[in-house]
Design an enzyme around this catalytic site. Sequence first.
Site, mmCIF file in Angstrom:
data_model
loop_
_atom_site.group_PDB
_atom_site.id
_atom_site.type_symbol
_atom_site.label_atom_id
_atom_site.label_comp_id
_atom_site.label_asym_id
_atom_site.label_seq_id
_atom_site.Cartn_x
_atom_site.Cartn_y
_atom_site.Cartn_z
ATOM 1 N N ARG A 41 76.334 46.956 46.925
ATOM 2 C CA ARG A 41 76.873 47.812 46.257
ATOM 3 C C ARG A 41 78.294 48.422 47.099
ATOM 4 N NH1 ARG A 41 73.890 52.207 43.010
ATOM 5 N NH2 ARG A 41 73.244 50.835 41.009
ATOM 6 N N CYS A 276 68.161 60.103 33.392
ATOM 7 C CA CYS A 276 68.121 61.366 33.863
ATOM 8 C C CYS A 276 67.234 62.144 33.290
ATOM 9 C CB CYS A 276 69.070 62.298 33.298
ATOM 10 S SG CYS A 276 70.882 61.100 34.492
HETATM 11 P P1 NAD Z 1 72.596 55.659 42.034
HETATM 12 O O1 NAD Z 1 71.156 55.457 42.005
HETATM 13 O O2 NAD Z 1 73.507 54.760 41.106
HETATM 14 O O3 NAD Z 1 73.269 55.955 43.046
HETATM 15 C C1 NAD Z 1 73.075 56.532 44.354
HETATM 16 C C2 NAD Z 1 73.696 55.979 45.277
HETATM 17 O O4 NAD Z 1 73.328 56.515 46.212
HETATM 18 C C3 NAD Z 1 73.422 54.266 45.499
HETATM 19 O O5 NAD Z 1 74.284 53.492 45.929
HETATM 20 C C4 NAD Z 1 72.055 54.254 47.120
HETATM 21 O O6 NAD Z 1 72.566 53.167 48.088
HETATM 22 C C5 NAD Z 1 73.284 55.787 47.537
HETATM 23 N N1 NAD Z 1 72.455 56.308 48.931
HETATM 24 C C6 NAD Z 1 71.035 57.148 49.747
HETATM 25 N N2 NAD Z 1 70.728 57.575 50.083
HETATM 26 C C7 NAD Z 1 72.244 57.200 51.018
HETATM 27 C C8 NAD Z 1 72.529 57.583 52.309
HETATM 28 N N3 NAD Z 1 71.700 58.870 52.946
HETATM 29 N N4 NAD Z 1 73.987 57.028 52.395
HETATM 30 C C9 NAD Z 1 74.656 56.828 51.822
HETATM 31 N N5 NAD Z 1 74.249 56.844 50.246
HETATM 32 C C10 NAD Z 1 72.698 56.878 49.777
HETATM 33 O O7 NAD Z 1 72.138 56.969 41.698
HETATM 34 P P2 NAD Z 1 73.094 57.639 39.837
HETATM 35 O O8 NAD Z 1 72.364 57.517 38.969
HETATM 36 O O9 NAD Z 1 74.299 57.627 40.617
HETATM 37 O O10 NAD Z 1 72.999 59.118 40.437
HETATM 38 C C11 NAD Z 1 73.034 60.296 41.225
HETATM 39 C C12 NAD Z 1 73.010 61.755 41.046
HETATM 40 O O11 NAD Z 1 73.097 62.282 39.979
HETATM 41 C C13 NAD Z 1 71.246 62.057 40.675
HETATM 42 O O12 NAD Z 1 70.409 63.108 40.895
HETATM 43 C C14 NAD Z 1 71.301 61.783 39.480
HETATM 44 O O13 NAD Z 1 70.558 62.778 38.658
HETATM 45 C C15 NAD Z 1 72.287 62.391 38.706
HETATM 46 N N6 NAD Z 1 73.136 62.696 38.094
HETATM 47 C C16 NAD Z 1 72.765 61.104 37.087
HETATM 48 C C17 NAD Z 1 73.414 60.668 35.952
HETATM 49 C C18 NAD Z 1 73.789 59.183 35.269
HETATM 50 O O14 NAD Z 1 74.431 59.360 34.462
HETATM 51 N N7 NAD Z 1 73.350 58.630 35.884
HETATM 52 C C19 NAD Z 1 74.196 62.128 34.977
HETATM 53 C C20 NAD Z 1 74.191 63.030 35.926
HETATM 54 C C21 NAD Z 1 74.066 63.435 37.061
HETATM 55 C C1 UDX Z 2 72.548 61.856 29.901
HETATM 56 C C2 UDX Z 2 72.979 63.676 29.103
HETATM 57 O O1 UDX Z 2 73.791 63.687 27.919
HETATM 58 C C3 UDX Z 2 74.263 63.790 29.975
HETATM 59 O O2 UDX Z 2 75.111 64.747 29.818
HETATM 60 C C4 UDX Z 2 73.985 64.012 31.761
HETATM 61 O O3 UDX Z 2 75.303 63.954 32.195
HETATM 62 C C5 UDX Z 2 73.148 62.306 32.122
HETATM 63 O O4 UDX Z 2 71.915 62.392 30.784
HETATM 64 P P1 UDX Z 2 72.327 59.256 30.195
HETATM 65 O O5 UDX Z 2 71.638 60.049 29.720
HETATM 66 O O6 UDX Z 2 73.614 58.796 30.085
HETATM 67 O O7 UDX Z 2 72.956 61.380 29.311
HETATM 68 O O8 UDX Z 2 73.189 59.361 27.918
HETATM 69 P P2 UDX Z 2 72.526 60.230 26.902
HETATM 70 O O9 UDX Z 2 74.070 59.374 25.665
HETATM 71 O O10 UDX Z 2 72.676 61.483 27.071
HETATM 72 O O11 UDX Z 2 71.385 58.933 25.807
HETATM 73 C C6 UDX Z 2 69.746 59.337 26.461
HETATM 74 C C7 UDX Z 2 69.095 58.144 25.703
HETATM 75 O O12 UDX Z 2 68.841 59.584 24.175
HETATM 76 C C8 UDX Z 2 69.345 56.866 25.078
HETATM 77 O O13 UDX Z 2 68.373 56.005 25.245
HETATM 78 C C9 UDX Z 2 70.003 57.168 24.264
HETATM 79 O O14 UDX Z 2 69.757 56.165 23.289
HETATM 80 C C10 UDX Z 2 69.149 58.588 23.450
HETATM 81 N N1 UDX Z 2 69.440 58.880 22.787
HETATM 82 C C11 UDX Z 2 70.970 60.211 22.753
HETATM 83 C C12 UDX Z 2 68.700 59.410 20.699
HETATM 84 O O15 UDX Z 2 67.467 58.779 21.364
HETATM 85 N N2 UDX Z 2 69.740 59.968 20.195
HETATM 86 C C13 UDX Z 2 70.766 61.289 19.877
HETATM 87 O O16 UDX Z 2 70.549 60.845 18.922
HETATM 88 C C14 UDX Z 2 71.115 60.895 21.221
#
Ligand code: NAD
Ligand code: UDX
Length: 473
Positions: A41, A276
């Site tokens: 990564r 999420c």
């Molecule tokens: P991700 O899996 O893409 O990234 C997490 C990274 O952390 C990985 O690359 C992994 O290798 C690394 N990691 C794990 N343990 C580690 C350690 N001990 N030291 C160093 N690196 C380590 O996950 P993400 O989608 O970025 O989500 C991260 C958090 O943010 C989650 O709690 C998720 O719920 C939250 N979140 C995600 C989103 C989203 O849209 N993906 C939005 C809001 C909040």
């Molecule tokens: C969501 C939240 O929106 C964001 O605030 C949080 O930080 C992470 O989770 P994400 O999952 O990245 O973000 O995308 P989002 O746009 O919320 O869509 C989630 C799912 O719902 C997708 O599969 C999307 O296609 C679906 N969706 C969204 C619907 O089916 N209908 C809608 O009207 C909106």
Amino acid sequence: SIRTSKVACIGAGYVGGPTMATIAQRCPHIQVYVLDISQSRIAAWNSDQLPIYEPGLDDVVKECRGRNLHFTTDVSGMVKECDIIFVSVNTPTKTRGLGAGRAADLATWELAARCIAENADGPKIVIEKSTVPVRTAAAVQRVLEANEKPDVKFVILSNPEFLAEGTAMKDLEKPDRVLLGGPEDEDGQFALKLLVDVYANWVPREKILTTNLWSSELSKLVANAFLAQRISSINAISMLCEKTGANVKEVAHAIGLDSRIGPKFLNASVGFGGSCFQKDILNLVYLCESFGLPQVAAYWQQVVDMNEVQKHNFTRKVIDAMFNTVNRKKIAIFGFAFKKDTGDTRETPALTVCSLLMSDGAILHVYDPKVTREQALQEFRDHRLEFDFEKQFFWEEDAESAVQDSHAILILTEWDAFKGYDYSLFRKRMRKPAFLFDGRNILDHDKLADIGFEVHSIGKPPLRSRAPINNSH
Ligand code: NAD
Ligand code: UDX
């Protein structure tokens, strides 16, 4: 004596990467270190092929990388060096043990906390960026303090991330709000102020909210629960529309004009996906149960259950319409990502729909502009779904190849490009009757029926082909 000129982030994923790139861009006076244990990564972040696709991300990384944005696997070294440490590691649903299938797995979080404890030789501000159960900060505090050394003090803040994938860079640049939670004592308030000052470099002050730790942690789970609830609500109504002749788009528009309801996030679909929504609601459900609130837990559980129903119903509609069998029929799948403008496939509804169709013998030809076959296969493996992929699951480089000789087209992701295709050409290449199932309601269904498709969508009655008889082939 906290040094604010350097910050680190443990976890270089979908959240850590874009958020830290934004901080680096907006705060040229801060050196930002993004850390990960995954060599591949970090190597990707340091290359021209970033590990995630997010519109606008490439430009910001190009602008800042090497200047004040650094990606490295030297987690312990940089943890020592930086006094402000974001933790943005993954917090998936537990797959086994107590709370399996619902509770958040905090093993990665605890490892990160222990790594901070081991390497700290001065005061540190540790910021929860990952989505965590309420009161996680208390557990983290205990892990850190149990390993405390003289002169080492830890303050834990909560700073949940609200970005959505596909629009992450825009969301980060102009957030609706930034939420910061911290302890109410003097150290807590001091640390909060430092973090407020970081965001104030580009976010208007009135949009930066400070609360106590537990409100901040809980608000993240609740925001996702409410958002997902809107989708499950409109999807539930879509089923009723199909039975009654109402059109869910018209209903959504009509109710959305009520300013108390609002027009956004009311698109009925094949179901929500993403890393999420489901995880965070299950986490909320588990918390409610743990705190002795079974009715509250059951209420929110329905949001996830309804989503399962929607994915299954959509697939049943496909099979029913195609004379109750898809066995050995070629079906074109448009889109495998969980939403448009991302290559992410975590919890994508396409996984469920494709699995159900393959169980019934269908032969799928999938096209997605940003997903690879290997990535899709990994998704099946992660969910322990086994099929004869070599015979039933083909990957195509473009939509046209997927369509050739197929019986049906299924739209499973709302990619804009899918709207611009020449569907009349597609129909000519397909078996007849040619079916189109629009799982995202993005196409012009009347036009498709005029071309000669039998069109099924979400939340409105199916349309039979209206093509003149001499155009039936
Ligand atoms: P991700 O899996 O893409 O990234 C997490 C990274 O952390 C990985 O690359 C992994 O290798 C690394 N990691 C794990 N343990 C580690 C350690 N001990 N030291 C160093 N690196 C380590 O996950 P993400 O989608 O970025 O989500 C991260 C958090 O943010 C989650 O709690 C998720 O719920 C939250 N979140 C995600 C989103 C989203 O849209 N993906 C939005 C809001 C909040
Ligand atoms: C969501 C939240 O929106 C964001 O605030 C949080 O930080 C992470 O989770 P994400 O999952 O990245 O973000 O995308 P989002 O746009 O919320 O869509 C989630 C799912 O719902 C997708 O599969 C999307 O296609 C679906 N969706 C969204 C619907 O089916 N209908 C809608 O009207 C909106």
